[in-house]
Motif scaffolding. Structure first.
Motif, PDB file in Angstrom:
ATOM      1  N   VAL A 120     -20.916  53.448 -27.502  1.00 24.16           N
ATOM      2  CA  VAL A 120     -20.724  52.889 -26.164  1.00 24.16           C
ATOM      3  C   VAL A 120     -19.286  52.407 -26.019  1.00 24.16           C
ATOM      4  O   VAL A 120     -18.749  51.747 -26.921  1.00 24.16           O
ATOM      5  N   CYS A 121     -18.660  52.730 -24.908  1.00 21.33           N
ATOM      6  CA  CYS A 121     -17.273  52.326 -24.670  1.00 21.33           C
ATOM      7  C   CYS A 121     -17.130  51.785 -23.245  1.00 21.33           C
ATOM      8  O   CYS A 121     -17.565  52.430 -22.284  1.00 21.33           O
ATOM      9  N   LEU A 122     -16.547  50.606 -23.129  1.00 20.98           N
ATOM     10  CA  LEU A 122     -16.255  49.998 -21.823  1.00 20.98           C
ATOM     11  C   LEU A 122     -14.741  49.976 -21.648  1.00 20.98           C
ATOM     12  O   LEU A 122     -14.017  49.526 -22.546  1.00 20.98           O
ATOM     13  N   SER A 123     -14.243  50.457 -20.513  1.00 23.66           N
ATOM     14  CA  SER A 123     -12.794  50.500 -20.297  1.00 23.66           C
ATOM     15  C   SER A 123     -12.447  50.073 -18.885  1.00 23.66           C
ATOM     16  O   SER A 123     -13.266  50.163 -17.964  1.00 23.66           O
ATOM     17  N   SER A 124     -11.221  49.583 -18.718  1.00 24.89           N
ATOM     18  CA  SER A 124     -10.706  49.203 -17.400  1.00 24.89           C
ATOM     19  C   SER A 124      -9.362  49.875 -17.182  1.00 24.89           C
ATOM     20  O   SER A 124      -8.566  50.014 -18.119  1.00 24.89           O
ATOM     21  N   HIS A 125      -9.114  50.288 -15.951  1.00 25.45           N
ATOM     22  CA  HIS A 125      -7.838  50.920 -15.609  1.00 25.45           C
ATOM     23  C   HIS A 125      -7.298  50.291 -14.335  1.00 25.45           C
ATOM     24  O   HIS A 125      -7.897  50.397 -13.269  1.00 25.45           O
TER      25      HIS A 125
END
Length: 690
Positions: free
Chosen positions: A178-183
């Protein structure tokens, strides 16, 4: 635009007040609310006057509630309720977006009006159509992963900040990688956090740091990526607006996080479920702007949606990596056998030849893997380089060891047509993969066109044949089971033994009348003998004035909008639904052409010209659509290659079986002259024809 809450002057294009963070469309709502209140006062006045004018003996009493013929103005009709809900929707979506607070208010208003979820959804769709809002496909809203953000925080320019999230796995199975990212759009910065595994109902708090150089509102894209328990990848996406300010500008009533969703995504789904999630999390707390006090955090749910394009791209890449790795293993094995053969060539020529044979086999296996990669991505350069290299090595091997003997394999029968017989009486699907297809009444044609039922009694067979030489209409009714059989028989005789042809020219298909007695009609126009006409999508063809056919082109399959419960809607497009049909022709070329009977036996026979491939599944956009409890929307595909039919399972939930053996993920199984196929819980018999 002047904000009605704090009097701050904003730019016209602003959706939210730069000062207090309030949604500027609230101005419109305030005015509408005043209008509604004014109208309600008028209704109340009219209601009072109406009651006063009603004779005492006609007024409703506990003992006189029926048959009075009096309808009070205060009682809202179903149409009035829908109109009021519609009016509120129009105001909420005036700026094309919706906030969590508005979502909760809408759900409360729906309950207050007494509308159920289905009625509310119907009004939403009607409103969206009138407002020119194109509704996204249903099922895209994911509720299997609950993502919440702490909105009780401030974010300061020039300082290290953190976006704080709480993620919950609401699926019944574990999630992997699982990967959570913000841009940050303007900042151009990306941060991500990974979790190796999330078990069912597990909750995790994640913080994504950032340091911004400018004050103001910043659009941030939030992504969640994971693999489900079947190894299928999924990409989900959400958007938020983050307010960046200087420390001396902070106000208590200012919102640092604005959560909004576009109307295109929300108008086509049941809003009540997401609203209930928000209501569960809505608890009044003092806004102390503390980062560390757990009791002071305000967790607000983020609506997250499936990013189908990115999910499909990811799956394609996984399959490419898998086939490239398999191909490289075979290629490396071939190189080892070649080295052994070169060492043995001077001492033992027989042993050397055996090594060359083994190398040849491994090179062909590797080449098959690289060809598979090219099917997925025709612009994949490394696989093409390997194919060219393998061809060169095979040529060298053959020059050193002589022409190698082919592997002992059973000679495959080359097929150019077939029929799928479903275990549903009378349902047959004919497949054709040839450059010329004949149509007519005679059994020697590829498409045998007769109206059914059209049988005559066995004892009159010879007599019917004799009468056919004269006037068919004179055949007595007693020769047939009933009048319908006779009518269909007479109409079938109008179709010539060989009536027409479908021919392929430079990638296009043409219909040609071959001098039929009663003609071939395309869109109402009769073709001249030997005249050819280009077939197009939705073309209507009439054979001899008695049989209507519809021509449909199939390029790619799309999701059919369906209302699913939470668990079903949360399966990835690669698992339960398999909507990511990676092999579907991406160049826009036609994969198959279907001819469907319209006026006779429409559900009994279908005719498919299979050019490259077709998909099978429950969705009506498949070339072969079948119903079954265990059939996925897009379940499997049939491919025609090298004069052979192949079937591939598209990672369906309940699998595809050929002659009792399950078709593995990413594998293709050759369909011989006869094969029993099971799609989920639907059985069918494949019969190939040379």
């Amino acid at each position: 635009m002047k904000c009605p809450f704090c009097s701050f002057n904003n730019n016209e294009e602003n959706l939210f007040c730069t000062s207090c963070g309030k949604k500027l469309s609230e101005i419109i709502k305030e005015e509408i609310q005043k209008e509604i209140e004014s109208e309600l006062k008028e209704i109340s006045t009219l209601d009072s006057e109406s009651k006063a004018s009603i004779p005492p003996d006609l007024k409703k009493t506990p003992n006189n509630t029926e048959g009075s013929g009096v309808i009070l103005h205060s009682e809202k009709t179903a149409e009035a309720k829908r109109a009021e809900y519609r009016s509120i929707l129009e105001k909420v979506f005036a700026d094309g977006r919706i906030t969590p607070e508005e979502l909760i208010d809408l759900n409360e208003k729906r309950k207050e009006l007494g509308l159920n979820e289905a009625e509310a959804l119907e009004v939403q769709k009607e409103t969206a159509k009138d407002l020119g809002i194109e509704i996204k496909e249903m099922g895209d809203l994911c509720t299997g992963v609950l993502l919440e953000i702490n909105t009780n925080k401030d974010y300061f320019v020039g300082e290290m900040n953190n976006l704080e999230f709480k993620m919950t796995n609401r699926f019944g199975n574990s999630l992997e990688k699982v990967c959570l990212s913000s841009h940050f759009e303007m900042l151009g910065k990306k941060e991500e956090k990974s979790i190796p595994k999330m078990s069912s109902r597990h909750q995790e708090v994640l913080r994504l740091p950032f340091k911004h150089t400018d004050r103001g509102q910043e659009l941030v894209e939030i992504r969640v990526q994971y693999f489900d328990d079947k190894g299928n990848p999924t990409v989900l996406k959400a958007e938020i607006e983050v307010g960046i300010s200087a420390r001396d500008e902070v106000r208590e009533d200012r919102k640092s996080i604005n959560i909004t969703v576009t109307a295109e995504k929300m108008m086509g789904v049941d809003l009540s479920h997401m609203a209930e999630i928000y209501e569960e999390k809505r608890e009044p707390k003092a806004k102390k702007r503390s980062f560390y006090g757990e009791a002071e955090k305000e967790w607000t749910g983020l609506p997250i949606f499936l990013d189908e394009e990115e999910t499909n791209r990811w799956r394609e890449q996984i399959l490419i990596d898998k086939k490239m790795a398999e191909g490289e293993r075979n290629f490396g094995g071939a190189e080892n056998f070649i080295r052994d053969a070169e060492k043995l060539s001077a001492k033992d020529k027989k042993a050397a030849r055996e090594k060359y044979d083994q190398a040849h086999h491994h090179l062909n296996e590797a080449k098959s893997c690289f060809f598979k990669v090219r099917e997925i991505n025709q612009e994949h350069a490394p696989s093409l380089d390997r194919i060219r290299q393998i061809d060169h090595i095979i040529s060298e091997i053959e020059s050193k060891a002589g022409k190698l003997k082919p592997e002992p394999v059973v000679q495959k029968i080359r097929l150019n047509s077939s029929v799928l017989k479903l275990h549903d009486p009378g349902k047959r699907i004919f497949l054709y993969s040839k450059e010329e297809i004949t149509l007519g009444r005679n059994k020697q044609n590829d498409m045998i066109l007769r109206l059914v039922p059209n049988t005559y009694k066995k004892e009159y067979e010879e007599r019917v044949k004799e009468l056919l030489k004269g006037k068919v209409e004179e055949i007595p009714i007693e020769y047939f089971e009933d009048k319908k059989n006779k009518t269909n028989f007479i109409h079938s005789i109008r179709i010539s033994n060989k009536h027409a042809e479908i021919i392929e020219k430079t990638g296009s298909f043409y219909l040609r009348d071959v001098g039929s007695t009663n003609g071939t009609f395309v869109e109402g126009r009769k073709l001249k003998p030997q005249e050819e006409i280009l077939l197009k999508n939705d073309t209507r063809v009439n054979i001899a004035g008695v049989l209507d056919l519809e021509c449909k082109f199939y390029k790619e399959s799309k999701k059919e909008q369906k209302n699913r419960d939470m668990q079903d809607s949360c399966f990835t497009v690669l698992g339960e639904k398999s909507d990511s049909c990676f092999g579907i022709d991406k160049r826009g070329l036609v994969n198959a052409i279907k001819f469907k009977r319209l006026n006779n036996n429409p559900e009994g026979e279908e005719y498919l010209i299979l050019i490259r491939e077709i998909t099978i599944g429950k969705d009506r956009t498949n070339a072969i659509d079948i119903d079954g409890e265990k059939v996925s929307d897009i379940h499997a595909r049939i491919i025609y290659r090298d004069q052979q039919y192949w079937i591939e399972d598209l990672n369906s939930r309940h699998g595809t079986w050929v002659n009792g053996e399950r078709v593995g993920f990413g594998a293709e199984v050759s369909l011989e002259k006869e094969a029993e196929i099971v799609i989920g819980d639907i059985k069918m018999l494949f019969e190939g024809k040379p």
